[in-house]
Design a protein around this motif. Structure first.
Motif, PDB file in Angstrom:
ATOM      1  N   ARG A  41       0.837  -1.207   0.000  1.00 17.25           N
ATOM      2  CA  ARG A  41       0.000   0.000   0.000  1.00 17.25           C
ATOM      3  C   ARG A  41       0.869   1.253   0.000  1.00 17.25           C
ATOM      4  O   ARG A  41       0.545   2.239  -0.670  1.00 17.25           O
ATOM      5  N   MET A  42       1.971   1.210   0.711  1.00 16.24           N
ATOM      6  CA  MET A  42       2.901   2.346   0.684  1.00 16.24           C
ATOM      7  C   MET A  42       3.483   2.534  -0.715  1.00 16.24           C
ATOM      8  O   MET A  42       3.568   3.665  -1.224  1.00 16.24           O
ATOM      9  N   ALA A  43       3.895   1.437  -1.340  1.00 17.90           N
ATOM     10  CA  ALA A  43       4.477   1.503  -2.679  1.00 17.90           C
ATOM     11  C   ALA A  43       3.489   2.104  -3.670  1.00 17.90           C
ATOM     12  O   ALA A  43       3.851   2.962  -4.498  1.00 17.90           O
ATOM     13  N   ASP A  44       2.236   1.674  -3.604  1.00 19.22           N
ATOM     14  CA  ASP A  44       1.217   2.195  -4.516  1.00 19.22           C
ATOM     15  C   ASP A  44       1.014   3.690  -4.305  1.00 19.22           C
ATOM     16  O   ASP A  44       0.866   4.458  -5.265  1.00 19.22           O
ATOM     17  N   SER A  45       1.003   4.121  -3.045  1.00 18.23           N
ATOM     18  CA  SER A  45       0.797   5.526  -2.735  1.00 18.23           C
ATOM     19  C   SER A  45       1.915   6.394  -3.308  1.00 18.23           C
ATOM     20  O   SER A  45       1.654   7.431  -3.932  1.00 18.23           O
ATOM     21  N   VAL A  46       3.156   5.978  -3.116  1.00 17.95           N
ATOM     22  CA  VAL A  46       4.287   6.782  -3.603  1.00 17.95           C
ATOM     23  C   VAL A  46       4.341   6.775  -5.125  1.00 17.95           C
ATOM     24  O   VAL A  46       4.668   7.789  -5.760  1.00 17.95           O
ATOM     25  N   ALA A  47       4.007   5.648  -5.753  1.00 13.84           N
ATOM     26  CA  ALA A  47       3.962   5.606  -7.217  1.00 13.84           C
ATOM     27  C   ALA A  47       2.945   6.612  -7.747  1.00 13.84           C
ATOM     28  O   ALA A  47       3.180   7.281  -8.758  1.00 13.84           O
ATOM     29  N   ARG A  48       1.819   6.732  -7.075  1.00 13.21           N
ATOM     30  CA  ARG A  48       0.823   7.716  -7.480  1.00 13.21           C
ATOM     31  C   ARG A  48       1.366   9.137  -7.338  1.00 13.21           C
ATOM     32  O   ARG A  48       1.173   9.984  -8.217  1.00 13.21           O
ATOM     33  N   GLN A  49       2.032   9.407  -6.224  1.00 12.40           N
ATOM     34  CA  GLN A  49       2.554  10.748  -5.997  1.00 12.40           C
ATOM     35  C   GLN A  49       3.564  11.154  -7.067  1.00 12.40           C
ATOM     36  O   GLN A  49       3.554  12.290  -7.551  1.00 12.40           O
ATOM     37  N   LEU A  50       4.432  10.219  -7.437  1.00 12.37           N
ATOM     38  CA  LEU A  50       5.493  10.545  -8.399  1.00 12.37           C
ATOM     39  C   LEU A  50       4.997  10.598  -9.838  1.00 12.37           C
ATOM     40  O   LEU A  50       5.747  10.988 -10.733  1.00 12.37           O
ATOM     41  N   THR A  51       3.762  10.202 -10.064  1.00 15.22           N
ATOM     42  CA  THR A  51       3.191  10.284 -11.413  1.00 15.22           C
ATOM     43  C   THR A  51       2.027  11.268 -11.461  1.00 15.22           C
ATOM     44  O   THR A  51       1.224  11.245 -12.397  1.00 15.22           O
ATOM     45  N   GLY A  52       1.928  12.136 -10.450  1.00 17.14           N
ATOM     46  CA  GLY A  52       0.949  13.206 -10.470  1.00 17.14           C
ATOM     47  C   GLY A  52      -0.473  12.787 -10.197  1.00 17.14           C
ATOM     48  O   GLY A  52      -1.415  13.536 -10.486  1.00 17.14           O
ATOM     49  N   GLN A  53      -0.676  11.600  -9.622  1.00 23.61           N
ATOM     50  CA  GLN A  53      -2.018  11.139  -9.303  1.00 23.61           C
ATOM     51  C   GLN A  53      -2.309  11.356  -7.824  1.00 23.61           C
ATOM     52  O   GLN A  53      -1.399  11.524  -7.014  1.00 23.61           O
ATOM     53  N   VAL A  54      -3.576  11.343  -7.488  1.00 21.68           N
ATOM     54  CA  VAL A  54      -3.989  11.595  -6.105  1.00 21.68           C
ATOM     55  C   VAL A  54      -3.802  10.328  -5.283  1.00 21.68           C
ATOM     56  O   VAL A  54      -4.442   9.305  -5.573  1.00 21.68           O
ATOM     57  N   PRO A  55      -2.942  10.361  -4.264  1.00 15.00           N
ATOM     58  CA  PRO A  55      -2.715   9.165  -3.441  1.00 15.00           C
ATOM     59  C   PRO A  55      -3.664   9.121  -2.255  1.00 15.00           C
ATOM     60  O   PRO A  55      -4.289  10.124  -1.906  1.00 15.00           O
ATOM     61  N   GLU A  56      -3.762   7.939  -1.667  1.00 17.32           N
ATOM     62  CA  GLU A  56      -4.492   7.795  -0.419  1.00 17.32           C
ATOM     63  C   GLU A  56      -3.489   7.701   0.719  1.00 17.32           C
ATOM     64  O   GLU A  56      -2.454   7.050   0.579  1.00 17.32           O
ATOM     65  N   PRO A  57      -3.768   8.338   1.861  1.00 19.48           N
ATOM     66  CA  PRO A  57      -2.847   8.205   2.994  1.00 19.48           C
ATOM     67  C   PRO A  57      -2.841   6.780   3.502  1.00 19.48           C
ATOM     68  O   PRO A  57      -3.845   6.066   3.399  1.00 19.48           O
ATOM     69  N   PHE A  58      -1.726   6.365   4.051  1.00 20.44           N
ATOM     70  CA  PHE A  58      -1.597   5.010   4.584  1.00 20.44           C
ATOM     71  C   PHE A  58      -2.413   4.884   5.856  1.00 20.44           C
ATOM     72  O   PHE A  58      -2.279   5.684   6.777  1.00 20.44           O
ATOM     73  N   ASP A  59      -3.256   3.857   5.925  1.00 19.04           N
ATOM     74  CA  ASP A  59      -4.100   3.605   7.090  1.00 19.04           C
ATOM     75  C   ASP A  59      -3.516   2.432   7.868  1.00 19.04           C
ATOM     76  O   ASP A  59      -3.622   1.289   7.448  1.00 19.04           O
ATOM     77  N   SER A  60      -2.902   2.724   9.003  1.00 16.72           N
ATOM     78  CA  SER A  60      -2.223   1.676   9.781  1.00 16.72           C
ATOM     79  C   SER A  60      -3.197   0.801  10.562  1.00 16.72           C
ATOM     80  O   SER A  60      -2.805  -0.240  11.086  1.00 16.72           O
ATOM     81  N   THR A  61      -4.476   1.207  10.650  1.00 20.94           N
ATOM     82  CA  THR A  61      -5.420   0.401  11.426  1.00 20.94           C
ATOM     83  C   THR A  61      -5.901  -0.813  10.642  1.00 20.94           C
ATOM     84  O   THR A  61      -6.407  -1.766  11.221  1.00 20.94           O
ATOM     85  N   ASP A  62      -5.750  -0.789   9.319  1.00 19.17           N
ATOM     86  CA  ASP A  62      -6.234  -1.895   8.500  1.00 19.17           C
ATOM     87  C   ASP A  62      -5.050  -2.696   7.981  1.00 19.17           C
ATOM     88  O   ASP A  62      -4.592  -2.505   6.864  1.00 19.17           O
ATOM     89  N   THR A  63      -4.513  -3.558   8.837  1.00 15.26           N
ATOM     90  CA  THR A  63      -3.372  -4.379   8.469  1.00 15.26           C
ATOM     91  C   THR A  63      -3.740  -5.840   8.711  1.00 15.26           C
ATOM     92  O   THR A  63      -3.382  -6.427   9.737  1.00 15.26           O
ATOM     93  N   PRO A  64      -4.493  -6.436   7.793  1.00 15.32           N
ATOM     94  CA  PRO A  64      -4.984  -7.800   8.032  1.00 15.32           C
ATOM     95  C   PRO A  64      -3.879  -8.834   7.932  1.00 15.32           C
ATOM     96  O   PRO A  64      -2.878  -8.654   7.250  1.00 15.32           O
ATOM     97  N   VAL A  65      -4.073  -9.928   8.640  1.00 13.53           N
ATOM     98  CA  VAL A  65      -3.200 -11.095   8.552  1.00 13.53           C
ATOM     99  C   VAL A  65      -4.087 -12.284   8.195  1.00 13.53           C
ATOM    100  O   VAL A  65      -5.113 -12.502   8.842  1.00 13.53           O
ATOM    101  N   ALA A  66      -3.725 -13.016   7.170  1.00 13.77           N
ATOM    102  CA  ALA A  66      -4.473 -14.214   6.796  1.00 13.77           C
ATOM    103  C   ALA A  66      -3.478 -15.223   6.248  1.00 13.77           C
ATOM    104  O   ALA A  66      -3.067 -15.137   5.105  1.00 13.77           O
ATOM    105  N   LEU A  67      -3.056 -16.151   7.106  1.00 15.74           N
ATOM    106  CA  LEU A  67      -2.004 -17.079   6.729  1.00 15.74           C
ATOM    107  C   LEU A  67      -2.362 -18.495   7.159  1.00 15.74           C
ATOM    108  O   LEU A  67      -3.054 -18.703   8.161  1.00 15.74           O
ATOM    109  N   LYS A  68      -1.855 -19.443   6.396  1.00 16.79           N
ATOM    110  CA  LYS A  68      -1.981 -20.840   6.790  1.00 16.79           C
ATOM    111  C   LYS A  68      -0.608 -21.309   7.217  1.00 16.79           C
ATOM    112  O   LYS A  68       0.315 -21.407   6.407  1.00 16.79           O
TER     113      LYS A  68
END
Length: 400
Positions: free
Chosen positions: A297-324
């Protein structure tokens, strides 16, 4: 005019960023230079254990031919950035290359944390991070012998599974009261514990490693725990967490988070307007995140910023874990540690094989988060209900 973007780090998050930038920059306004310490192309570190279960390095490689053949992307592997000058916007590598940049993205990741216990450098001690680490562990493993894993989190469970793949008996030492203490509550951990012990993996929780002890040949022979117990050990795998790689903070004059990592805001921006940090090395509003999903999510946000698109701020409360892990599924969804004054919890169980806890807001009963362990319902389905009042058949969704 083409500008130069320097990416320091070629792990999963660094690679994700480059791919997103290429996707969002059809006008080719950026030339990208990527510097990575390992000699390998970026690979799936989350699936690293499968390397011991028959997959090759090539099977786990993330980089495709399209990126390798892209003339606007230069990959410099097997090297490290040793110095950076923010004023002149230049970097120097260990091989002596001098690189100028217009923007800098730090994706340096993290390094394994090895507790400062006596004997941690004995022959037979390993970490669990790279292809080379696993090659060394495979060479040292002796089927039928015992391996001790230091750390009972996600990585420790992966390491214990790897020892079993290599034919060894595994023992896990965890300082917390139960396995995965950062993600699971006691009820979910009980399901995990029962499953793990059924696999004949020894668990030693609420204690630490006091020393790693060698035999007459200088190799690991046993581990002494803080409670005085002594465990036979042929190998010891340290999987007790990671620490952010933030060595470049000082030369760049950048602040660090309280527990390390480059201090960045919710858009992954440092105090230098030309420098961003993403992934495990980024302390977003003071906190580092050790999972790959937040890094993406951080990578996507910075890629948007460097290409002039509107990014979303990083939301640290939504960090799911789903593993086997080791054949049992564990998952967390949404906020699993909300303010007790604002939330009420409901627990659903079935024997010792299935456990689900949901957190509901006291004001309107909206689903805030959930902890799942065992053969429960789909974590993706439960996640889609976050922020909404759950349906009347919630128990059936949790324990179908």
């Amino acid at each position: 005019m083409t500008r130069t973007l320097l990416v320091v780090g070629h792990g999963m998050v660094g690679h994700r960023f480059v791919e997103q930038l290429r996707l969002r920059d059809p006008g080719r306004t950026w030339r990208v230079v990527v510097v990575g310490e390992e000699h390998h192309l970026a690979y799936d570190r989350v699936g690293l254990s499968s390397y011991l279960d028959g997959k090759s390095r090539g099977d786990l490689t993330l980089v495709g031919a399209e990126l390798l053949n892209d003339p606007r992307v230069d990959l410099l592997l097997g090297s490290a950035v040793t110095a950076v000058d923010g004023d002149s916007r230049t970097a120097r590598t260990a091989h002596g290359a001098h690189l100028r940049y217009d923007a800098l993205v730090l994706a340096t990741g993290s390094r394994p944390f090895v507790p400062p216990v006596p004997g941690r450098d004995h022959d037979g001690c390993f970490v669990y991070r790279t292809f080379d680490d696993l090659d060394a562990l495979r060479a040292a493993a002796r089927p039928g012998r015992v391996g001790v894993v230091v750390g009972g989190g996600l990585l420790g469970l992966e390491a214990a599974g790897a020892l079993r793949l290599l034919g060894m008996s595994a023992r896990i030492v965890e300082t917390g009261p139960h396995l995965m203490p950062a993600q699971l509550d006691a009820g979910a951990a009980e399901v995990l514990h029962r499953h793990v012990t059924d696999l004949d993996i020894g668990l030693h929780c609420a204690t630490s490693v006091a020393s790693v002890d060698a035999g007459a040949d200088g190799r690991v022979a046993s581990v002494t725990l803080g409670d005085g117990a002594v465990l036979d050990a042929d190998v010891v795998v340290f999987a007790a967490g990671v620490r952010p790689r933030d060595e470049l903070a000082a030369p760049l004059g950048l602040a660090r988070g309280e527990r390390g990592g480059f201090a960045v805001d919710a858009f992954c921006r440092t105090a230098d307007e030309r420098v961003w940090a993403i992934g495990e090395c980024a302390a977003v509003d003071g906190r580092c995140h050790g999972l790959v999903a937040p890094g993406y999510r951080m990578a996507d946000s910075v890629a948007r910023q460097l290409t002039g698109q509107v990014p979303e701020p990083f939301d640290s409360t939504d960090t799911p874990v789903a593993l086997k892990l080791l054949g049992v599924t564990v998952a967390t969804v949404g906020s699993v540690r909300p303010d007790p004054a604002q939330a009420v919890e409901a627990v659903f169980t079935e024997g010792t094989d299935r456990y689900a806890k949901v957190l509901l807001s006291r004001d309107g009963g909206a689903l805030l988060g959930a902890v799942l362990a065992g053969h429960t319902g789909s974590s993706a389905l439960i996640r889609s209900l976050v922020g909404r009042r759950p349906p009347a058949d919630l128990e059936h969704l949790l324990l179908p």
